[in-house]
Design a protein around this motif. Structure first.
Motif, PDB file in Angstrom:
ATOM      1  N   THR A  39      43.731  19.656   3.554  1.00  9.87           N
ATOM      2  CA  THR A  39      42.372  19.182   3.319  1.00  9.87           C
ATOM      3  C   THR A  39      41.409  20.060   4.099  1.00  9.87           C
ATOM      4  O   THR A  39      41.592  20.282   5.290  1.00  9.87           O
ATOM      5  CB  THR A  39      42.212  17.721   3.760  1.00  9.87           C
ATOM      6  OG1 THR A  39      43.150  16.925   3.043  1.00  9.87           O
ATOM      7  CG2 THR A  39      40.810  17.212   3.476  1.00  9.87           C
ATOM      8  N   SER A  40      40.408  20.578   3.414  1.00  5.79           N
ATOM      9  CA  SER A  40      39.384  21.407   4.039  1.00  5.79           C
ATOM     10  C   SER A  40      38.022  20.817   3.713  1.00  5.79           C
ATOM     11  O   SER A  40      37.802  20.325   2.612  1.00  5.79           O
ATOM     12  CB  SER A  40      39.446  22.844   3.514  1.00  5.79           C
ATOM     13  OG  SER A  40      40.694  23.412   3.772  1.00  5.79           O
ATOM     14  N   THR A  41      37.114  20.885   4.662  1.00  3.82           N
ATOM     15  CA  THR A  41      35.746  20.435   4.435  1.00  3.82           C
ATOM     16  C   THR A  41      34.850  21.665   4.406  1.00  3.82           C
ATOM     17  O   THR A  41      34.786  22.418   5.372  1.00  3.82           O
ATOM     18  CB  THR A  41      35.290  19.467   5.535  1.00  3.82           C
ATOM     19  OG1 THR A  41      36.205  18.371   5.574  1.00  3.82           O
ATOM     20  CG2 THR A  41      33.895  18.943   5.257  1.00  3.82           C
ATOM     21  N   VAL A  42      34.167  21.863   3.273  1.00  2.00           N
ATOM     22  CA  VAL A  42      33.287  23.009   3.087  1.00  2.00           C
ATOM     23  C   VAL A  42      31.918  22.491   2.694  1.00  2.00           C
ATOM     24  O   VAL A  42      31.784  21.796   1.686  1.00  2.00           O
ATOM     25  CB  VAL A  42      33.837  23.967   2.003  1.00  2.00           C
ATOM     26  CG1 VAL A  42      32.938  25.174   1.852  1.00  2.00           C
ATOM     27  CG2 VAL A  42      35.257  24.377   2.316  1.00  2.00           C
ATOM     28  N   ASP A  43      30.910  22.828   3.458  1.00  3.95           N
ATOM     29  CA  ASP A  43      29.532  22.395   3.210  1.00  3.95           C
ATOM     30  C   ASP A  43      29.445  20.878   3.008  1.00  3.95           C
ATOM     31  O   ASP A  43      28.746  20.394   2.117  1.00  3.95           O
ATOM     32  CB  ASP A  43      28.932  23.121   2.007  1.00  3.95           C
ATOM     33  CG  ASP A  43      28.735  24.613   2.266  1.00  3.95           C
ATOM     34  OD1 ASP A  43      28.649  24.997   3.448  1.00  3.95           O
ATOM     35  OD2 ASP A  43      28.669  25.386   1.299  1.00  3.95           O
ATOM     36  N   GLY A  44      30.208  20.119   3.792  1.00  3.41           N
ATOM     37  CA  GLY A  44      30.164  18.661   3.736  1.00  3.41           C
ATOM     38  C   GLY A  44      30.987  18.033   2.631  1.00  3.41           C
ATOM     39  O   GLY A  44      30.960  16.825   2.453  1.00  3.41           O
ATOM     40  N   VAL A  45      31.730  18.823   1.855  1.00  8.89           N
ATOM     41  CA  VAL A  45      32.548  18.311   0.762  1.00  8.89           C
ATOM     42  C   VAL A  45      34.016  18.492   1.137  1.00  8.89           C
ATOM     43  O   VAL A  45      34.448  19.597   1.469  1.00  8.89           O
ATOM     44  CB  VAL A  45      32.243  19.047  -0.558  1.00  8.89           C
ATOM     45  CG1 VAL A  45      33.123  18.532  -1.673  1.00  8.89           C
ATOM     46  CG2 VAL A  45      30.775  18.907  -0.919  1.00  8.89           C
ATOM     47  N   ALA A  46      34.782  17.402   1.089  1.00  8.09           N
ATOM     48  CA  ALA A  46      36.210  17.468   1.386  1.00  8.09           C
ATOM     49  C   ALA A  46      36.975  17.899   0.145  1.00  8.09           C
ATOM     50  O   ALA A  46      36.799  17.335  -0.924  1.00  8.09           O
ATOM     51  CB  ALA A  46      36.712  16.113   1.871  1.00  8.09           C
ATOM     52  N   MET A  54      43.246  29.369  -1.184  1.00  5.66           N
ATOM     53  CA  MET A  54      42.343  29.571  -0.054  1.00  5.66           C
ATOM     54  C   MET A  54      41.092  28.701  -0.223  1.00  5.66           C
ATOM     55  O   MET A  54      40.500  28.691  -1.301  1.00  5.66           O
ATOM     56  CB  MET A  54      41.943  31.046  -0.004  1.00  5.66           C
ATOM     57  CG  MET A  54      41.128  31.424   1.197  1.00  5.66           C
ATOM     58  SD  MET A  54      40.748  33.186   1.195  1.00  5.66           S
ATOM     59  CE  MET A  54      39.296  33.194   0.166  1.00  5.66           C
ATOM     60  N   PRO A  55      40.683  27.963   0.820  1.00  3.60           N
ATOM     61  CA  PRO A  55      39.447  27.178   0.686  1.00  3.60           C
ATOM     62  C   PRO A  55      38.239  28.115   0.607  1.00  3.60           C
ATOM     63  O   PRO A  55      38.256  29.200   1.181  1.00  3.60           O
ATOM     64  CB  PRO A  55      39.409  26.329   1.958  1.00  3.60           C
ATOM     65  CG  PRO A  55      40.271  27.045   2.930  1.00  3.60           C
ATOM     66  CD  PRO A  55      41.298  27.799   2.136  1.00  3.60           C
ATOM     67  N   PRO A  56      37.195  27.719  -0.129  1.00  5.53           N
ATOM     68  CA  PRO A  56      36.035  28.608  -0.272  1.00  5.53           C
ATOM     69  C   PRO A  56      35.219  28.675   1.019  1.00  5.53           C
ATOM     70  O   PRO A  56      35.259  27.765   1.846  1.00  5.53           O
ATOM     71  CB  PRO A  56      35.228  27.949  -1.396  1.00  5.53           C
ATOM     72  CG  PRO A  56      35.601  26.510  -1.323  1.00  5.53           C
ATOM     73  CD  PRO A  56      37.034  26.473  -0.882  1.00  5.53           C
TER      74      PRO A  56
END
Length: 195
Positions: A39-46, A54-56
């Motif tokens: 689980t990755s959080t990017v710009d407040g979105v999980a 790869m997470p953005p």
């Protein structure tokens, strides 16, 4: 001296037992595979994604259905340097989670709430957990032009088809010459023929 030797041997045995007992309680670290979920959080979105994906670095949510214009590869990174995850089928409907760097689209599945919303009169015990949105399942990335919004799909296909030209009948251009005869221009070659 013999007494010191016995103490040294006893100390070695005690330390060996302590080491064996300490190691018996340890577990080997879990092997990380490409299919493990992270689980990755990017710009407040999980975002939940496989370890291989790869997470953005940046993410702008869209959460709409799109259709594929042509068969394209879903990549593990938002560029052509990643590995292929799967291939989209022409005309297939897919969920676009958002746009990412390099003007690529992140595709996947929208999160489904595991628990139903509380009925009227019921209270949730953990308001923070109820208010937190569930993470979206990220499958991979595709180029921006590979997909189009579902409601614009038919219109895009019609606009992309070459337009047929209607051949009109070629007109003969005729001119009267000295009142008795006339000269006509051939439409194919452009030469004048005197009748």
């Amino acid at each position: 001296m013999e007494l010191n030797m016995k103490k040294m041997v006893n100390l070695r045995i005690a330390l060996s037992l302590l080491f064996v007992l300490a190691m018996a309680g340890c577990k080997a670290p879990q092997q990380i595979t490409d299919d493990m979920l992270e689980t990755s959080t990017v710009d407040g979105v999980a975002l939940v994604h496989r370890h291989a994906v790869m997470p953005p670095a940046q993410f702008s949510p869209i959460n709409e259905t799109y259709r594929a214009l042509y068969p394209t590869s879903v990549m593990t990174r938002p560029d052509f340097g990643g590995k292929v995850v799967t291939t989209l089928e022409t005309g297939g409907t897919y969920t676009v989670l958002g746009t990412v760097e390099n003007n690529w689209l992140a595709i996947g599945e929208l999160a489904q709430q595991a628990e139903a919303a509380p009925a009227d009169g019921q209270k949730t015990t953990d308001a923070k957990a109820a208010a937190a949105p569930a993470a979206a399942q990220l499958t991979g990335y595709v180029p921006f032009r590979a997909l189009v919004k579902s409601d614009l799909y038919d219109q895009t296909l019609k606009a992309d088809q070459p337009k047929r030209r209607v051949r009109s009948a070629k007109k003969k251009t005729c001119v009267s010459v000295d009142g008795d005869s006339k000269a006509c221009q051939n439409g194919n070659s452009g030469t004048w023929i005197i009748n």
